[in-house]
Design an enzyme around this catalytic site. Sequence first.
Site, PDB file in Angstrom:
ATOM      1  N   PRO A   2       0.689  -1.263   0.056  1.00 12.44           N
ATOM      2  CA  PRO A   2      -0.059   0.045   0.147  1.00 12.44           C
ATOM      3  C   PRO A   2       0.867   1.304   0.133  1.00 12.44           C
ATOM      4  O   PRO A   2       1.977   1.420   0.917  1.00 12.44           O
ATOM      5  CB  PRO A   2      -0.903  -0.081   1.338  1.00 12.44           C
ATOM      6  N   GLU A   3       0.606   2.303  -0.865  1.00  8.46           N
ATOM      7  CA  GLU A   3       1.122   3.445  -0.984  1.00  8.46           C
ATOM      8  C   GLU A   3       0.634   4.545  -0.170  1.00  8.46           C
ATOM      9  O   GLU A   3      -0.752   4.297   0.171  1.00  8.46           O
ATOM     10  CB  GLU A   3       1.668   3.755  -2.461  1.00  8.46           C
ATOM     11  N   HIS A  90      -5.691 -13.853  10.784  1.00  6.21           N
ATOM     12  CA  HIS A  90      -4.640 -12.618  10.764  1.00  6.21           C
ATOM     13  C   HIS A  90      -5.175 -11.240  11.123  1.00  6.21           C
ATOM     14  O   HIS A  90      -4.642  -9.943  10.753  1.00  6.21           O
ATOM     15  CB  HIS A  90      -4.500 -12.348   9.124  1.00  6.21           C
ATOM     16  N   ARG A 151      22.525  16.817  -9.077  1.00  7.69           N
ATOM     17  CA  ARG A 151      22.516  15.539  -9.159  1.00  7.69           C
ATOM     18  C   ARG A 151      22.478  14.601 -10.443  1.00  7.69           C
ATOM     19  O   ARG A 151      21.774  14.993 -11.102  1.00  7.69           O
ATOM     20  CB  ARG A 151      21.214  15.050  -8.248  1.00  7.69           C
TER      21      ARG A 151
END
Length: 269
Positions: A2-3, A90, A151
């Site tokens: 999950p983000e 769970h 960078r």
Amino acid sequence: MPELPEVETTVRGLEPVLAGQRIERVTLRRADLRRPFPPDLGQRLTGARVTGLGRRAKYGLIDTDRGDTLVFHLGMSGRWRIDPDELGAHDHFVIETAAHRLALNDARRFGSLDLVPTVDLDRWPAFAALGPEPLGPHFTAVHLARAFKGRIAPVKALLLDQRIVAGLGNIYVCEALHLSHIAPTRAAGMITRPQLARLVEAVREVLGAAIEAGGSTLRDYARPSGELGYFANQWRAYGREGEPCACGGTIERRIDSGRSTFWCPKCQR
């Protein structure tokens, strides 16, 4: 895993049933997830009233009137279940109010629960070095220009660096780079200010659409209501290797630091 959109969706799903409610009972059905639960977790939460819910990066926040915040991370397979008919193997952590029972379900046990004094959240080790929220006012082209200056690292790698921007994950970085027509391999320091402005808007657009769709269901993720997230149906690049791009090119896949990157060489430069 999950983000940000999945965590934001989770928090929004919990808010109607938890905000303002007093926690009457807390049940720990095991001693740990990824790491041990705080030893006094149940005692500090029982009797507390929930004063608000929020999110920081990929963490959910549940504030209480005792000055503590319950910080949860869903790991790879975690999700909250509201009023399950029965508790499953769970369902490792359960909160009960006068009206609802909420169970944190985590089959793989890569999630976490912490109880942090609310005033110390910004200094909590997991949060102390985080960059700005991608949906917040401090995530701007100016911020990215400063972070990327000089960078040579690929822009995708830097967008996944939580010190530069908090909460972005692989799926949504791929989608935002595709939407902004920037190659994931492009040296970050070579991206122009107008392109960075376009990238910021693309990140916001992708995350906003994903939240509206309830996130992307991959394997075990579901909203607290039990509904699935449908943003996967809107993916422009992620998971579409070999399929046509809207520009007429073909989506390709590469592996970067062990993660799949999906992109279109024709329109992403």
